[in-house]
Write an enzyme that holds these catalytic residues in place. Structure first.
Site, short mmCIF file in Angstrom:
data_model
loop_
_atom_site.label_atom_id
_atom_site.label_comp_id
_atom_site.label_asym_id
_atom_site.label_seq_id
_atom_site.Cartn_x
_atom_site.Cartn_y
_atom_site.Cartn_z
CG HIS A 272 -0.44 0.35 2.50
ND1 HIS A 272 -1.23 0.76 3.55
CD2 HIS A 272 0.84 0.35 2.99
CE1 HIS A 272 -0.48 1.01 4.60
NE2 HIS A 272 0.77 0.76 4.29
CD GLU B 2 -0.82 -3.91 2.07
OE1 GLU B 2 -1.33 -2.90 2.62
OE2 GLU B 2 0.36 -3.94 1.67
CD GLU C 136 -4.56 1.38 2.67
OE1 GLU C 136 -4.33 0.19 2.39
OE2 GLU C 136 -3.85 2.04 3.45
#
Length: 349
Positions: free
Chosen positions: A254, A282, A314
């Protein structure tokens, strides 16, 4: 309440909502939660009683603290009641335990302090520039250098940032190890971007027969402490990564744009044996316009990447799957954890 009045109240609340976490930061730095905790379960204290345990000579400290606590109580962060004598008293709510050190001495409190540190707050004033100017990073607009460069120049902020990340990472890894069992049967695990080896230490404590390689930049691993079963290796993950049965990456992808992620994943593919896998941890971005608390948390994390990480973002589960397939991996498996975080496996075969 009619719809118009309700909307107006929400609009007015939104104007000052940024005050709430700053009030939380203040009581964390004043150790108010620890003072209430030491007073005993279900105990409520006045602000004047609390300040007797705070090192201050300010004669108005109790009055000023009461104003801060009153706001937090109105948001149910603290409990509050009025005694028979008319004094306002405060206590802990179930939420507060997450901001108090647990059995491992970690909590969310250092992350509150980190996210609302004056350095990171300065960056948000330049958020609009990420829209107006191509390639603009709010943090760089504020300080004229990248976050990584700045952390080297400001030892105070670097200490605050590391403390916040350490506690948050520890809490995340604890949940991952409770829910995810994919480390079983591995012989050697490579943690790419593993910092000083904290995550590997936690993994090996649960899987003592596993051998670990902690891989990060040379100056990072140079300060890494020795752990049984862990070998520290310095290098550049965009050039190559060490070989192992599996490669672990927590909150690494990310930080980077799709091109850099693809380069890194291809390096991982090349380093893995025929039936090897990449294991990533993540945040998973919701694919729709969700309004639940978990989704809001992930949307907030994504905006932080926009402000503090050049090219970072993200991604949805589909986004990660597409990157994995383009890098040569054949199978993607998702293992949802808490608070919008997932463990995702990319299998070579």
């Amino acid at each position: 309440m009619d719809t118009r009045a309700d909307a107006e109240i929400k609009a007015m609340e939104l104007i000052g909502i940024g005050v709430l976490p700053l009030a939380m930061k203040a009581i964390i730095e004043l150790n108010v939660l620890e003072i209430l905790s030491k007073a005993g379960p279900d105990t409520q204290l006045t602000a004047a009683q609390i300040v007797t345990d705070i090192p201050t000579t300010n004669p108005n400290a109790g009055f000023q603290l009461d104003r801060i606590l009153r706001l937090l109580a109105s948001h149910s962060v603290l409990s509050s009641s009025i005694t028979k004598s008319g004094e306002r008293v405060y206590g802990l709510t179930p939420m507060c335990k997450y901001f108090l050190p647990d059995q491992d001495g970690v909590s969310l409190a250092p992350m509150v302090v980190t996210i609302h540190d004056k350095v990171l707050l300065q960056s948000w004033h330049y958020l609009k520039d990420s829209v107006l100017k191509q390639g603009s990073l709010p943090f760089t607009e504020a300080f004229g250098m990248s976050p990584f460069e700045y952390s080297v120049s400001d030892t105070r902020f670097n200490k605050v940032f590391n403390a916040g990340m350490f506690d948050h990472s520890t809490l995340c890894m604890r949940d991952v190890l409770q829910r995810y069992k994919g480390f079983q049967g591995l012989g050697e695990l490579v943690d790419v971007g593993g910092g000083t080896g904290g995550s590997l230490k936690m993994i090996l404590s649960q899987y003592p027969n596993l051998k670990g390689i902690n891989f990060d930049l040379p100056h990072v691993v140079a300060d890494a402490p020795s752990f049984p079963g862990v070998k520290h290796i310095g290098g550049d993950m965009f050039e190559s990564v060490p070989s192992g049965d599996a490669i672990f990456m927590k909150w690494i992808l990310h930080d980077w744009d799709d091109g850099r992620c693809l380069t890194l994943l291809k390096n991982c593919w090349n380093a893995l044996p025929e039936h090897g896998k990449v294991i990533i941890v993540e945040w998973i971005l919701p694919s729709d316009a969700a309004t639940d608390p978990t989704s809001r948390r992930v949307f907030t994390a994504d905006l932080m990447m926009l402000a503090f990480s050049e090219g970072g973002k993200e991604r949805t589960l589909g986004d990660y799957g597409a990157l994995a397939k383009e890098a040569g991996f054949t199978t993607v498996k998702d293992f949802p954890c808490a608070n919008g975080i997932s463990v995702i496996e990319f299998h070579k075969k």
